[in-house]
Design a protein around this motif. Structure first.
Motif, PDB file in Angstrom:
ATOM      1  N   VAL A 253       0.929  -1.283   0.130  1.00  0.00           N
ATOM      2  CA  VAL A 253      -0.008   0.194  -0.089  1.00  0.00           C
ATOM      3  C   VAL A 253       0.875   1.199  -0.111  1.00  0.00           C
ATOM      4  O   VAL A 253       1.682   1.386   0.766  1.00  0.00           O
ATOM      5  N   VAL A 254       0.844   2.115  -1.062  1.00  0.00           N
ATOM      6  CA  VAL A 254       1.690   2.988  -1.304  1.00  0.00           C
ATOM      7  C   VAL A 254       1.195   4.517  -1.309  1.00  0.00           C
ATOM      8  O   VAL A 254       1.870   5.445  -1.624  1.00  0.00           O
ATOM      9  N   SER A 255      -0.131   4.472  -1.460  1.00  0.00           N
ATOM     10  CA  SER A 255      -0.992   5.686  -1.755  1.00  0.00           C
ATOM     11  C   SER A 255      -2.130   5.769  -0.751  1.00  0.00           C
ATOM     12  O   SER A 255      -2.655   4.766  -0.517  1.00  0.00           O
ATOM     13  N   PRO A 256      -2.630   7.018  -0.846  1.00  0.00           N
ATOM     14  CA  PRO A 256      -4.021   7.039  -0.019  1.00  0.00           C
ATOM     15  C   PRO A 256      -5.070   6.557  -0.929  1.00  0.00           C
ATOM     16  O   PRO A 256      -6.021   5.731  -0.281  1.00  0.00           O
ATOM     17  N   ARG A 257      -4.863   6.556  -2.392  1.00  0.00           N
ATOM     18  CA  ARG A 257      -5.949   6.037  -3.125  1.00  0.00           C
ATOM     19  C   ARG A 257      -5.858   4.446  -2.883  1.00  0.00           C
ATOM     20  O   ARG A 257      -7.004   3.873  -2.942  1.00  0.00           O
ATOM     21  N   ALA A 258      -4.506   3.869  -2.844  1.00  0.00           N
ATOM     22  CA  ALA A 258      -4.548   2.412  -2.760  1.00  0.00           C
ATOM     23  C   ALA A 258      -5.199   2.102  -1.154  1.00  0.00           C
ATOM     24  O   ALA A 258      -5.744   0.867  -1.019  1.00  0.00           O
ATOM     25  N   VAL A 259      -5.281   3.144   0.021  1.00  0.00           N
ATOM     26  CA  VAL A 259      -5.890   2.794   0.920  1.00  0.00           C
ATOM     27  C   VAL A 259      -7.313   2.634   0.725  1.00  0.00           C
ATOM     28  O   VAL A 259      -7.984   1.647   1.520  1.00  0.00           O
TER      29      VAL A 259
ATOM     30  N   ALA B 194      -1.411   9.399   7.314  1.00  0.00           N
ATOM     31  CA  ALA B 194      -2.495  10.123   7.610  1.00  0.00           C
ATOM     32  C   ALA B 194      -3.878   9.148   7.127  1.00  0.00           C
ATOM     33  O   ALA B 194      -4.800   9.060   7.565  1.00  0.00           O
ATOM     34  N   ALA B 195      -3.544   8.873   5.743  1.00  0.00           N
ATOM     35  CA  ALA B 195      -4.659   7.929   5.048  1.00  0.00           C
ATOM     36  C   ALA B 195      -4.840   6.775   5.714  1.00  0.00           C
ATOM     37  O   ALA B 195      -6.007   6.248   5.931  1.00  0.00           O
ATOM     38  N   MET B 196      -3.853   6.001   6.039  1.00  0.00           N
ATOM     39  CA  MET B 196      -3.992   4.862   6.974  1.00  0.00           C
ATOM     40  C   MET B 196      -4.702   4.918   8.275  1.00  0.00           C
ATOM     41  O   MET B 196      -5.654   4.043   8.816  1.00  0.00           O
ATOM     42  N   GLU B 197      -4.302   5.677   8.977  1.00  0.00           N
ATOM     43  CA  GLU B 197      -5.004   6.261  10.329  1.00  0.00           C
ATOM     44  C   GLU B 197      -6.479   6.307  10.128  1.00  0.00           C
ATOM     45  O   GLU B 197      -7.471   6.085  10.852  1.00  0.00           O
ATOM     46  N   ALA B 198      -6.646   7.312   9.166  1.00  0.00           N
ATOM     47  CA  ALA B 198      -8.174   7.435   8.873  1.00  0.00           C
ATOM     48  C   ALA B 198      -8.932   6.513   8.193  1.00  0.00           C
ATOM     49  O   ALA B 198     -10.276   6.362   8.389  1.00  0.00           O
TER      50      ALA B 198
ATOM     51  N   GLY C 253       2.925   7.738  18.050  1.00  0.00           N
ATOM     52  CA  GLY C 253       2.248   6.680  18.762  1.00  0.00           C
ATOM     53  C   GLY C 253       2.088   5.285  18.120  1.00  0.00           C
ATOM     54  O   GLY C 253       1.329   4.531  18.435  1.00  0.00           O
ATOM     55  N   VAL C 254       2.759   5.048  16.966  1.00  0.00           N
ATOM     56  CA  VAL C 254       2.699   3.862  16.282  1.00  0.00           C
ATOM     57  C   VAL C 254       4.053   2.981  16.824  1.00  0.00           C
ATOM     58  O   VAL C 254       4.925   3.385  16.977  1.00  0.00           O
ATOM     59  N   ARG C 255       3.445   1.770  17.228  1.00  0.00           N
ATOM     60  CA  ARG C 255       4.338   0.930  17.779  1.00  0.00           C
ATOM     61  C   ARG C 255       4.675  -0.121  17.014  1.00  0.00           C
ATOM     62  O   ARG C 255       5.782  -0.970  17.006  1.00  0.00           O
ATOM     63  N   ASP C 256       3.762  -0.854  16.113  1.00  0.00           N
ATOM     64  CA  ASP C 256       3.794  -2.021  15.315  1.00  0.00           C
ATOM     65  C   ASP C 256       4.308  -1.504  13.832  1.00  0.00           C
ATOM     66  O   ASP C 256       3.573  -0.657  13.410  1.00  0.00           O
TER      67      ASP C 256
END
Length: 219
Positions: free
Chosen positions: A70-76, A98-102, A124-127
């Motif tokens: 997954v390399v772009s917001p569109r792919a998300v 930001a896109a993955m979080e959203a 806040g990302v640990r994994d």
């Protein structure tokens, strides 16, 4: 803190698959589940990938299917719309993160440097995904990170084999590894699902190290 992903994957190995023909996606996922690996990362490297995710989501209730590469917001957006229940990227930018979080689904952003790890911890990302694992320093590199960055956990992917997986899984910061060897292209092309199931059983039997204990994760 966001829900954990790595402990939820259900095994020490996350199969990383490249699906050329979506017609084989369902029997592939069933073979992996039968072999003890319920999670599968379908990489977005082929035109068939999104259809494969849709098919697995609809027809294999025991599978936890996610989208990789997954390399772009569109792919998300496309992956989540197809039914992906987690996302994996080879690297990250502010926009992609930001896109993955959203998206509302768990995700693993890719890292290969200490600075990238620290930057994600600040958010806040640990994994995280460690990629390309073998080329970027391998298990020795991750072992060196465990002391100064004990809260970071990794799913290393890239060049890992059934033979080298144990070295990674013995580390305190590695709950699982990503592996392409579980679903080799020749087996997929031949529809040899018995071979896939056998390889999955062997991978599922690998013992995870202390990193399998719950910690933090991202969504």
């Amino acid at each position: 803190m966001t829900p954990e992903l790595l402990p939820a994957l259900g095994g020490p190995v996350l199969p990383v698959v490249v699906v050329e023909d979506a017609a084989g996606a369902v029997p592939l996922a069933r073979a992996l589940v039968a072999g003890g690996l319920p999670a599968v990362e379908v990489t977005l490297r082929t035109p068939a990938a999104l259809d494969a995710i849709r098919a697995i989501t609809a027809e294999v209730p025991g599978a936890l299917v996610g989208a990789g590469t997954v390399v772009s917001p569109r792919a998300v957006e496309e992956a989540v719309a197809a039914g992906a229940r987690f996302l994996v990227s080879p690297g990250w930018t502010g926009g992609l993160l930001a896109a993955m979080e959203a998206s509302g689904v768990p995700y693993l952003p890719g890292v290969s440097t200490v600075s990238e790890v620290v930057a994600l911890l600040e958010r806040g990302v640990r994994d995280m995904k460690f990629f390309p694992a073998e080329a970027a320093g391998g298990s020795a590199y991750l072992a060196a990170l465990a002391g100064p960055l004990p809260t970071a956990r990794f799913c290393p992917t890239g060049g890992i084999t059934a033979g080298s997986a144990r070295g990674y899984l013995a580390l305190p910061n590695v709950p699982c590894v990503g592996g392409t060897w579980v679903a080799p292209p020749a087996a997929l092309a031949a529809g040899d699902w018995a071979r896939v199931e056998s390889l999955a059983r062997g991978a599922a039997a690998l013992a995870a190290g202390p990193g399998a204990a719950p910690g933090g994760a991202t969504r």
